[in-house]
Every structure is written in C-alpha cells, then in structure tokens.
Design a protein around this motif. Structure first.
Motif, short mmCIF file in Angstrom:
data_model
loop_
_atom_site.label_atom_id
_atom_site.label_comp_id
_atom_site.label_asym_id
_atom_site.label_seq_id
_atom_site.Cartn_x
_atom_site.Cartn_y
_atom_site.Cartn_z
N LYS A 189 -3.04 1.69 6.58
CA LYS A 189 -2.00 2.14 5.65
C LYS A 189 -1.10 3.21 6.24
CE LYS A 189 -1.57 3.41 0.77
NZ LYS A 189 -2.32 3.73 -0.48
N ARG A 192 3.06 1.30 10.39
CA ARG A 192 4.04 0.31 9.96
C ARG A 192 3.49 -1.11 10.09
NH1 ARG A 192 7.88 1.06 13.60
NH2 ARG A 192 8.82 2.78 12.42
N ASP A 213 2.21 1.77 3.61
CA ASP A 213 3.34 2.47 3.00
C ASP A 213 4.63 2.21 3.77
OD1 ASP A 213 1.77 3.62 1.01
OD2 ASP A 213 1.18 5.30 2.30
N MET A 214 4.51 2.00 5.07
CA MET A 214 5.67 1.70 5.92
C MET A 214 5.66 0.22 6.25
SD MET A 214 5.65 4.97 8.52
CE MET A 214 3.90 4.78 8.94
N ARG A 215 6.71 -0.47 5.80
CA ARG A 215 6.77 -1.92 6.03
C ARG A 215 8.16 -2.31 6.47
NH1 ARG A 215 4.78 -4.64 0.59
NH2 ARG A 215 5.75 -6.45 1.60
#
Length: 293
Positions: A189, A192, A213-215
């Motif tokens: 999580k 990325r 959280d970073m996608r």
C-alpha cells in the motif's frame, strides 16, 4: 488470332513449375499429349516460342519468361475470383469480429486465426483488444461476433478456455525488493501500483488487489508492463507475457507473505452459436482445441 484459355495458361505454368511435360501431366491430372497440345496452341495463338525442350526438360525462352510473369498474375486473379464465388455460394461471412481480453495468450489466438484463414482466405478479421468488461459490452451491443473475456455472461454460449496466472512483479531495483521479510498488503500500500483500466464504458469492474494509495491507471496492458520495467511501480501481470522479462532479470516477482499468484479464467462467448457463420464456427473450434492442448 485464336484466344488463349485459362486452362492453357495453367498447363503452361505447370510445365514450368515441374520442369517438363511429365511432371506437369501428373500435377494437372491430364495426359502428356493434352498438356503438350495446350502449350502448342498457346504458342500458335501468341505467335511466339514459349518453351525449349532439351531431353526431358522444358526451359523458358526469353519471351516465355516475360509471358509467364503476366500469366502468373492472370492465374492468381482467376483463383481469387473462384474463391470469392465459392465463398458466396457457401454463405461464408465476409468479416469476423472478435473482442479479445488483452491477457489472452497471443500465440494461441494467432494460431487459431491462421488456421481459420487457411480454410477461408478471403475472411476479413476485425480484432478489438479489450480489458475486463470491455469485451462483454461489445458482445452485448452486437459490435462483435465473439468475445474472449474473464467475466462470463450467463444465459448465452460460454466456453471456458484457460486459466491465466498473474504474478506481482516490480523492477529488481524497486524498494520492495530491498526488504528482507515477506511483504504484506500493508507494505504494498505504501508504493505505486500500475493498474489497467476497464475498457467497458457502461460498467466498471476491478480485478485483483487494488489497495495502493498511489495508483497510475493505464488503458493497455503493454503500458503497464513498460512502466513496471522502467521501475515506475509494481503491478499484477500475466506470467505468460512477462516470463521472458523475469528470466532476463528485468522484472522480479515480489516476495509476498500470501497471495503470491492469482488465477483468472477466460471464456469464449457468443450470443447465439447457431447464428455464427462457418468461419466463426471454425475459429471457435480451433480456439477451444488449442486452449485445451
């Protein structure tokens, strides 16, 4: 001047291809005298010498070489006309439209297409790459004849093809590979994740763990593979399409404490099997058989 016939041109080409009248006779299933007579009639009609016979061999004259190039074009075009006529008489569809999920193994798809095209050489193939519900949407809207998708549609023809194994991978220099302990989803999580967008427009379907959280979301699987290979994030990718990168140490499988791999089933679907044309039926059979091998 007497007119040359297509049959005479074919016999002339057979003599050239097989080096003499004996070989041509066997190839076209005519007597040697018939083949010889056909070539003689051509030469009389054209008022030029096409062949020189030396022993049992027949050789093209300079004029014959020039005429043969033109004759080959004529024979090829005639064969195409006959193929078109056969296709129309058999009721074969002119175009086959297929929606294919990008994760489906390309070698199987291409082999099935090639085998189908051998039987139906004039068939046009319209291949649309899709992700998740994209293929389903195209099938529901009658844009395609067949759809390969990971999401089965119940109530229509649906054949299971194969299981695709996904693995979580990142570049060998990614920080996740620097950890000595196994990785939890909480660890993932923090970094990325590269995700491929559902190509369907009416619905959106998520597949796999998407808790980062970073996608970064991309439209095509090849973009995801490129980004992960350039150390821009990690992703779940089909092993069949990244195994060579893993072997070359350009990608490395993440050491997860659980769920190290996941499987995705793929299905071949059509709205009504009985309404498929013979070419589509052939492709369907080829694809199913190749997927089971």
């Amino acid at each position: 001047m007497a007119k040359a016939t297509l049959e005479q041109w074919r016999m002339f080409k057979a003599v050239v291809d097989h080096g003499g009248f004996a070989g041509a006779s066997a190839a076209v299933h005519k007597s040697q005298s018939t083949v010889h007579h056909a070539v003689q009639k051509l030469e009389v009609a054209l008022q030029i010498k096409l062949l020189e016979v030396k022993g049992r061999k027949a050789f093209l004259t300079d004029s014959g070489k020039l005429i043969l190039r033109r004759a080959e074009f004529l024979i090829e075009e005639a064969s195409k006309i006959e193929s078109v006529a056969n296709t129309l008489s058999e009721g074969v569809e002119s175009t086959l439209k297929i929606a294919v999920d990008e994760v489906f193994p390309h070698p199987i798809l291409y082999q099935a297409l090639a085998r189908t095209s051998e039987l139906y050489p004039l068939l046009k193939i319209d291949l649309i790459e899709s992700v998740l519900t994209g293929a389903n949407e195209l099938l529901n809207n009658a844009v395609v004849d067949l759809a390969i998708s990971s999401i089965p549609i119940y109530g229509i023809s649906c054949n299971q093809l194969c299981d695709i194994e996904f693995v979580a991978v990142a570049h060998p220099n990614h920080p996740l590979h620097q950890r000595t302990e196994t990785l939890s989803f909480r660890d993932l999580k923090l970094y990325r994740q590269i995700v491929v967008r559902d190509s369907g427009t009416q619905t959106s379907h998520d597949e796999g763990w998407l808790g980062a959280d970073m996608r970064w979301t991309v439209s095509h699987l090849r973009n995801s593979i490129d980004m992960v290979s350039q150390n821009l994030g990690y992703a779940w990718l089909p092993r069949t399409q990244v195994s060579h990168l893993i072997e070359e140490e350009k990608l490395k499988v993440l050491n997860l404490e659980q769920g190290t791999t996941r499987a995705l089933k793929l299905y071949l679907m059509c709205n009504d099997t009985d309404r498929l044309g013979p070419a589509a039926q052939e492709f369907k059979e080829q694809l199913i058989n190749l997927s089971l091998d």
